[in-house]
Write an enzyme that holds these catalytic residues in place. Structure first.
Site, short mmCIF file in Angstrom:
data_model
loop_
_atom_site.label_atom_id
_atom_site.label_comp_id
_atom_site.label_asym_id
_atom_site.label_seq_id
_atom_site.Cartn_x
_atom_site.Cartn_y
_atom_site.Cartn_z
CG HIS A 263 -2.32 -1.55 -9.59
ND1 HIS A 263 -3.19 -0.79 -8.85
CD2 HIS A 263 -1.33 -1.92 -8.74
CE1 HIS A 263 -2.75 -0.68 -7.61
NE2 HIS A 263 -1.62 -1.37 -7.51
CB CYS B 2 -4.80 3.69 -4.87
SG CYS B 2 -3.96 2.08 -5.01
CD GLU C 90 -7.01 1.03 -2.81
OE1 GLU C 90 -6.28 0.12 -2.34
OE2 GLU C 90 -7.04 2.18 -2.35
CB CYS D 135 -0.93 -0.01 1.21
SG CYS D 135 -1.96 1.47 1.35
N GLY E 185 -1.61 2.41 -7.10
CA GLY E 185 -2.40 2.67 -8.29
C GLY E 185 -1.90 3.87 -9.07
#
Length: 266
Positions: A151, A209, A200, A71, A212
């Site tokens: 992703h 994110c 997510e 994360c 992301g």
């Protein structure tokens, strides 16, 4: 359970210092604390643990209790926490994650960390550039990139008008991705600016994110749409992504904020 609420451009998590206490069932705890009506309210739970190979270890659990690999916004807050709370005394540290060991360079102001630069590692292109896919009866193209977790990046002209609560699950749970996938809806503003919304896996739409933003920036860079250093605009704020083409590593820079501390019975 003592906790600290922290956020990175609106991507908020509940943090527990596992140098001092243990969380017996983090999957259940994540579901409990994440509930914005009956719990604390967050995008998930992050445990800050001792590590044998780094300065600390981050375990991240999504809102639905599933454990994530990495994360980006969360790890910036981990860096702030361990420095501000005296676990480390250096501005460059390493953090162990399921997605590998990450190096953090932190900026201090008045004795507190205000910004963190994360070496996100070398991104891995997981699909040809781009790959067609059929979602909800509509054929589209995406680029799949792994930056510690998977992703799928879609380039769109209008992302503000997307009803992600309605369409998001179809992207996350598409059969093409048996382990589910994080989905980025991305608009190129110009050669140095990108706008992004994210759905997510395990949490739904979040305000930001970090992985992301890294993935969509790299996808745009690989496609020749932007420069190697860009500003990514998300619902919660701005992240800066830079790709070192020579070494291959991608760096993400953004703020980290402590909101409040408390105690909850779980």
């Amino acid at each position: 359970m003592k906790f600290t609420k922290m956020q990175g451009i609106g991507n908020d998590y509940v943090y527990v210092n596992c140098f001092e206490e243990q969380v017996e069932n983090p999957e259940q705890a994540a579901r409990l604390v994440s509930d914005r009506h009956f719990g604390i309210g967050s995008d998930g739970l992050i445990l800050i643990c001792p590590s044998k190979v780094a300065d600390c270890r981050m375990r991240m659990f999504n809102e639905d209790g599933s454990e994530g690999s990495m994360c980006g916004n969360g790890i910036r807050c981990v860096g702030k926490y361990v420095y501000d709370h005296g676990i480390v005394d250096r501005l460059q540290i390493t953090v162990e994650t399921k997605g590998g060991i990450k190096t953090l360079d932190m900026e201090e102001k008045d004795g507190k960390i205000v910004s963190v630069r994360v070496d996100m590692g070398i991104p891995r292109l997981m699909s040809r550039l781009p790959e067609p896919i059929l979602v909800d009866g509509r054929e589209q193209e995406f680029i799949e990139i792994d930056v510690g977790n998977p992703h799928a990046v879609y380039f769109c002209q209008d992302i503000d008008g997307l009803d992600l609560e309605k369409i998001g699950p179809a992207y996350e749970c598409h059969p093409r991705f048996p382990d589910r996938v994080n989905t980025e809806f991305t608009r190129i503003i110009d050669r140095k600016h990108i706008q992004m919304r994210v759905w997510e896996r395990g949490s739904g739409e979040t305000w930001a994110c970090g992985t992301g933003a890294t993935a969509c920036a790299v996808a745009a860079m690989m496609s020749g749409l932007v420069e190697n250093s860009v500003e990514v605009r998300l619902k919660g704020g701005i992240l800066h992504i830079q790709w070192d083409r020579v070494g291959g590593h991608v760096f993400m820079t953004g703020p980290a904020v402590e909101v409040y501390c408390g105690e909850i019975i779980i």
